[in-house]
Design an enzyme around this catalytic site. Structure first.
Site, PDB file in Angstrom:
ATOM      1  N   ARG A 104       0.847  -1.192   0.000  1.00  0.00           N
ATOM      2  CA  ARG A 104       0.000   0.000   0.000  1.00  0.00           C
ATOM      3  C   ARG A 104       0.872   1.226   0.000  1.00  0.00           C
ATOM      4  NH1 ARG A 104      -4.972   0.615   4.133  1.00  0.00           N
ATOM      5  NH2 ARG A 104      -3.481   0.002   5.702  1.00  0.00           N
ATOM      6  N   THR A 108      -0.995   7.508  -0.976  1.00  0.00           N
ATOM      7  CA  THR A 108      -2.230   7.421  -1.772  1.00  0.00           C
ATOM      8  C   THR A 108      -3.122   6.264  -1.337  1.00  0.00           C
ATOM      9  OG1 THR A 108      -1.193   5.956  -3.371  1.00  0.00           O
ATOM     10  CG2 THR A 108      -1.014   8.323  -3.807  1.00  0.00           C
ATOM     11  N   ASP A 200      -2.910  -4.019  12.822  1.00  0.00           N
ATOM     12  CA  ASP A 200      -2.248  -4.415  11.573  1.00  0.00           C
ATOM     13  C   ASP A 200      -2.107  -5.943  11.574  1.00  0.00           C
ATOM     14  OD1 ASP A 200      -0.033  -3.039   9.386  1.00  0.00           O
ATOM     15  OD2 ASP A 200       0.063  -5.187   9.810  1.00  0.00           O
ATOM     16  N   ASP A 203       1.510  -7.400  11.058  1.00  0.00           N
ATOM     17  CA  ASP A 203       2.354  -7.242  12.247  1.00  0.00           C
ATOM     18  C   ASP A 203       1.945  -8.220  13.343  1.00  0.00           C
ATOM     19  OD1 ASP A 203       4.029  -5.314  11.282  1.00  0.00           O
ATOM     20  OD2 ASP A 203       2.851  -3.629  12.038  1.00  0.00           O
TER      21      ASP A 203
END
Ligand code: URA
Length: 209
Positions: A104, A108, A200, A203
């Protein structure tokens, strides 16, 4: 929300709540994701066609039913998708596996491809794309777009968690792709994270934070 399958089996919901807890260790998060993925695989494969197979039991010959697992491809969106793979493969060990690498862009939030490796004969295969989080939908949309170039028989998308924004984006881009999820959370925040979510996923699976 046509084409969205909410998997609300009590075992799925229980394990998902344990995973969401911030104090869940990497070890237990990974184990729970593995178990959850196996449970979700039952739902995702519910409509898979069966073929008649002649077999011998110790007593006589009979016609049994079997899935042709080799026609199925699990496509993992790297890296968090790999957390789902093992659990799915426990249930369909004959399935093939493909990988799509997308990151990602932090500014943006759009998806940029860096890796793409699939089994051969994709036009004969049913694809199940896996990624724990359907958030902005950008990675899912890019992965499905790329996979459609290979003309597979079908594509399904499986995630653990999503939100109204992620569903809307994927359905707008690919209305023919059914979404399987264990929960639809409230919203996306400004950084593209799902709320209340679980943080996340990569993670938490790999213990990188
Ligand atoms: N990816 C994640 O790992 N978590 C989110 O909440 C959204 C995207």
């Amino acid at each position: 929300m046509s084409n969205v399958h909410l998997i609300n089996h009590p075992l799925v919901q229980h394990k998902l709540t344990l995973m969401r807890k911030k104090e869940a260790s990497t070890n237990s998060f990974r184990r729970l994701l593995n178990e959850l993925a196996s449970l979700m695989a039952y739902e995702v494969t519910r409509d898979m066609p069966l073929q008649d197979v002649e077999i011998d039991t110790p007593l006589e010959t009979m016609t049994g039913k079997m899935i042709d697992g080799k026609k199925l491809v699990f496509v993992s969106i790297l890296r968090a998708g790999n957390g789902i793979l093992e659990g799915m493969l426990n249930v369909v060990p004959g399935a093939r596996v493909g990988h799509v690498g997308l990151y990602r862009d932090p500014k943006t939030l759009t998806a940029v491809e860096y890796y793409f490796k699939m089994p051969h004969d994709m036009q004969e295969r049913d694809i199940v794309v896996v990624d724990p989080m359907l958030a902005t939908g950008n990675s899912a949309i890019a992965a499905v777009e790329r996979l459609k170039e290979l003309n597979p028989k079908s594509i399904k998308f499986v995630c653990l968690l999503t939100c109204p924004e992620g569903i809307a984006a994927l359905q707008k881009a690919h209305p023919d792709v059914p979404i399987y999820t264990a929960a639809i959370d409230r919203q996306l925040n400004d950084h593209g994270y799902i709320l209340p979510g679980l943080g996340d996923a990569g993670d938490r699976i790999f213990g990188t934070k």
